[in-house]
Design an enzyme around this catalytic site. Sequence first.
Site, PDB file in Angstrom:
ATOM      1  N   ASP A  10       0.869  -1.181   0.000  1.00 13.91           N
ATOM      2  CA  ASP A  10       0.000   0.000   0.000  1.00 13.91           C
ATOM      3  C   ASP A  10       0.902   1.226   0.000  1.00 13.91           C
ATOM      4  O   ASP A  10       2.128   1.107   0.105  1.00 13.91           O
ATOM      5  CB  ASP A  10      -0.893   0.000   1.259  1.00 13.91           C
ATOM      6  CG  ASP A  10      -1.785   1.230   1.329  1.00 13.91           C
ATOM      7  OD1 ASP A  10      -2.327   1.636   0.284  1.00 13.91           O
ATOM      8  OD2 ASP A  10      -1.946   1.812   2.423  1.00 13.91           O
ATOM      9  N   SER A  11       0.279   2.396  -0.024  1.00  8.09           N
ATOM     10  CA  SER A  11       1.079   3.625   0.021  1.00  8.09           C
ATOM     11  C   SER A  11       1.626   3.898   1.415  1.00  8.09           C
ATOM     12  O   SER A  11       2.455   4.780   1.578  1.00  8.09           O
ATOM     13  CB  SER A  11       0.211   4.808  -0.409  1.00  8.09           C
ATOM     14  OG  SER A  11      -0.822   4.989   0.534  1.00  8.09           O
ATOM     15  N   TYR A  42      -1.042   8.431  -2.594  1.00 12.11           N
ATOM     16  CA  TYR A  42      -1.329   7.944  -3.939  1.00 12.11           C
ATOM     17  C   TYR A  42      -2.571   8.633  -4.516  1.00 12.11           C
ATOM     18  O   TYR A  42      -2.704   8.780  -5.725  1.00 12.11           O
ATOM     19  CB  TYR A  42      -1.592   6.430  -3.906  1.00 12.11           C
ATOM     20  CG  TYR A  42      -0.360   5.558  -3.830  1.00 12.11           C
ATOM     21  CD1 TYR A  42       0.917   6.078  -3.619  1.00 12.11           C
ATOM     22  CD2 TYR A  42      -0.491   4.172  -3.982  1.00 12.11           C
ATOM     23  CE1 TYR A  42       2.030   5.245  -3.562  1.00 12.11           C
ATOM     24  CE2 TYR A  42       0.612   3.338  -3.932  1.00 12.11           C
ATOM     25  CZ  TYR A  42       1.875   3.876  -3.722  1.00 12.11           C
ATOM     26  OH  TYR A  42       2.956   3.039  -3.666  1.00 12.11           O
ATOM     27  N   GLY A  43      -3.477   8.998  -3.638  1.00 10.54           N
ATOM     28  CA  GLY A  43      -4.774   9.513  -4.087  1.00 10.54           C
ATOM     29  C   GLY A  43      -4.678  10.816  -4.865  1.00 10.54           C
ATOM     30  O   GLY A  43      -5.627  11.218  -5.533  1.00 10.54           O
ATOM     31  N   CYS A  73      -4.714  -1.547  -1.592  1.00  4.79           N
ATOM     32  CA  CYS A  73      -4.778  -0.133  -1.935  1.00  4.79           C
ATOM     33  C   CYS A  73      -5.916   0.074  -2.936  1.00  4.79           C
ATOM     34  O   CYS A  73      -5.866  -0.469  -4.046  1.00  4.79           O
ATOM     35  CB  CYS A  73      -3.446   0.299  -2.551  1.00  4.79           C
ATOM     36  SG  CYS A  73      -3.479   2.011  -3.125  1.00  4.79           S
ATOM     37  N   THR A  75      -6.682   2.787  -4.422  1.00  3.15           N
ATOM     38  CA  THR A  75      -6.290   3.690  -5.503  1.00  3.15           C
ATOM     39  C   THR A  75      -5.622   2.916  -6.637  1.00  3.15           C
ATOM     40  O   THR A  75      -5.914   3.133  -7.812  1.00  3.15           O
ATOM     41  CB  THR A  75      -5.348   4.782  -4.951  1.00  3.15           C
ATOM     42  OG1 THR A  75      -5.965   5.359  -3.797  1.00  3.15           O
ATOM     43  CG2 THR A  75      -5.078   5.852  -5.966  1.00  3.15           C
ATOM     44  N   CYS A 185     -10.881   3.136   0.496  1.00  2.00           N
ATOM     45  CA  CYS A 185      -9.444   3.358   0.710  1.00  2.00           C
ATOM     46  C   CYS A 185      -9.084   2.569   1.959  1.00  2.00           C
ATOM     47  O   CYS A 185      -9.771   2.677   2.986  1.00  2.00           O
ATOM     48  CB  CYS A 185      -9.175   4.843   0.911  1.00  2.00           C
ATOM     49  SG  CYS A 185      -7.506   5.194   1.514  1.00  2.00           S
ATOM     50  N   THR A 186      -8.017   1.807   1.872  1.00  2.00           N
ATOM     51  CA  THR A 186      -7.698   0.894   2.971  1.00  2.00           C
ATOM     52  C   THR A 186      -7.290   1.643   4.238  1.00  2.00           C
ATOM     53  O   THR A 186      -7.378   1.105   5.334  1.00  2.00           O
ATOM     54  CB  THR A 186      -6.582  -0.072   2.545  1.00  2.00           C
ATOM     55  OG1 THR A 186      -5.457   0.696   2.081  1.00  2.00           O
ATOM     56  CG2 THR A 186      -7.050  -0.980   1.432  1.00  2.00           C
ATOM     57  N   HIS A 187      -6.860   2.882   4.083  1.00  2.00           N
ATOM     58  CA  HIS A 187      -6.535   3.685   5.278  1.00  2.00           C
ATOM     59  C   HIS A 187      -7.779   3.913   6.156  1.00  2.00           C
ATOM     60  O   HIS A 187      -7.648   4.100   7.359  1.00  2.00           O
ATOM     61  CB  HIS A 187      -6.006   5.062   4.866  1.00  2.00           C
ATOM     62  CG  HIS A 187      -4.539   5.101   4.583  1.00  2.00           C
ATOM     63  ND1 HIS A 187      -3.996   4.630   3.416  1.00  2.00           N
ATOM     64  CD2 HIS A 187      -3.488   5.566   5.329  1.00  2.00           C
ATOM     65  CE1 HIS A 187      -2.678   4.822   3.434  1.00  2.00           C
ATOM     66  NE2 HIS A 187      -2.350   5.378   4.581  1.00  2.00           N
TER      67      HIS A 187
HETATM   68  N1  DGL Z   1      -4.550   3.308   1.106  1.00  2.00           N
HETATM   69  C1  DGL Z   1      -4.613   3.648  -0.262  1.00  2.00           C
HETATM   70  C2  DGL Z   1      -5.957   3.360  -0.860  1.00  2.00           C
HETATM   71  O1  DGL Z   1      -6.541   2.383  -0.468  1.00  2.00           O
HETATM   72  C3  DGL Z   1      -3.924   4.894  -0.746  1.00  2.00           C
HETATM   73  C4  DGL Z   1      -4.136   6.156   0.008  1.00  2.00           C
HETATM   74  C5  DGL Z   1      -3.238   7.281  -0.487  1.00  2.00           C
HETATM   75  O2  DGL Z   1      -2.031   7.124  -0.431  1.00  2.00           O
HETATM   76  O3  DGL Z   1      -3.780   8.299  -0.928  1.00  2.00           O
HETATM   77  O4  DGL Z   1      -6.459   4.022  -1.712  1.00  2.00           O
END
Ligand code: DGL
Length: 280
Positions: A10-11, A42-43, A73, A75, A185-187
């Site tokens: 992931d990012s 990444y977004g 991720c 994204t 988004c996994t975050h």
């Molecule tokens: N966790 C990532 C996702 O699921 C990327 C978030 C990011 O870096 O913007 O989209």
Amino acid sequence: MDNRPIGIFDSGLGGLTGLQALRQYLPDENIVYFGDTGRLPYGEKTRDQLRVMARQNLSFISSFNVKAILVACGTLSSNAGDLLEAWHIPAFGVLTASAEHIRRLDINGPVAVAATAASIRSGGYQAAIQARCPGSTVLGIPCPDFVPLIESGHLSPDDPLLRDAVARYLQPAKDAGASILVLGCTHYGLIEAAITAFLGPDVRLISAAESGAISLCSHLLKTGKTGGSGETKFYTSGDMVTFARAAGFFLGRDAKELVVEAIPPQPVPDFNDSYPLTGV
Ligand code: DGL
């Protein structure tokens, strides 16, 4: 039986929600986790940049002789899903898996998807859900402030900055009467408590990270490829100490117990571009 590790990337910290889900189902697997913190977020990247980065990360994680990959991720899953499918090692994203999860639910009311700007702009989640639930209304909500807040430790539902951002982004889901919110988004799984505090317990949260982890686990079980000794090794392209501290906090482990190694970030592909360009 296959003791080779599973690769996850992931990012940054978001993919830990996928790692945790995976551990819940298959605790003995060996895992190599890569958090590309040096290139976060990444977004905010363009589709073409994301497609190159997806390839770079797939190559990096594949160098550990992994038996399967969880692209934890949203994204990358929504901007490079075809690249994951074509990879020579089974690679599972989080988008199709979460849309499949929703297909099996009783939907009444609109489905809201909260994800990064690049995910929502790609239209991937909206199309995947609508294809499986014809006639459904899907509301895509980009939440660009969430990832920087999460990565800088604003996780508590009592945190005023986080509370404000949650209310600002998710009010439209409330107004639309959404009964399901996809954490695309996994975050966002790291701020589930703040999201539920705002939306209330009746809105069902679907974690894309968990859906992706489940589909990878089913693949290993079906193909008889489970096995390992429960080891995890972390790589980050950002600051090692910061990553270890945050990952330790989220996983409920002492940061000193985690095996973390820092690697230099790869350059962010520099296209003189505007979104969308043709694929890489
Ligand atoms: N966790 C990532 C996702 O699921 C990327 C978030 C990011 O870096 O913007 O989209």
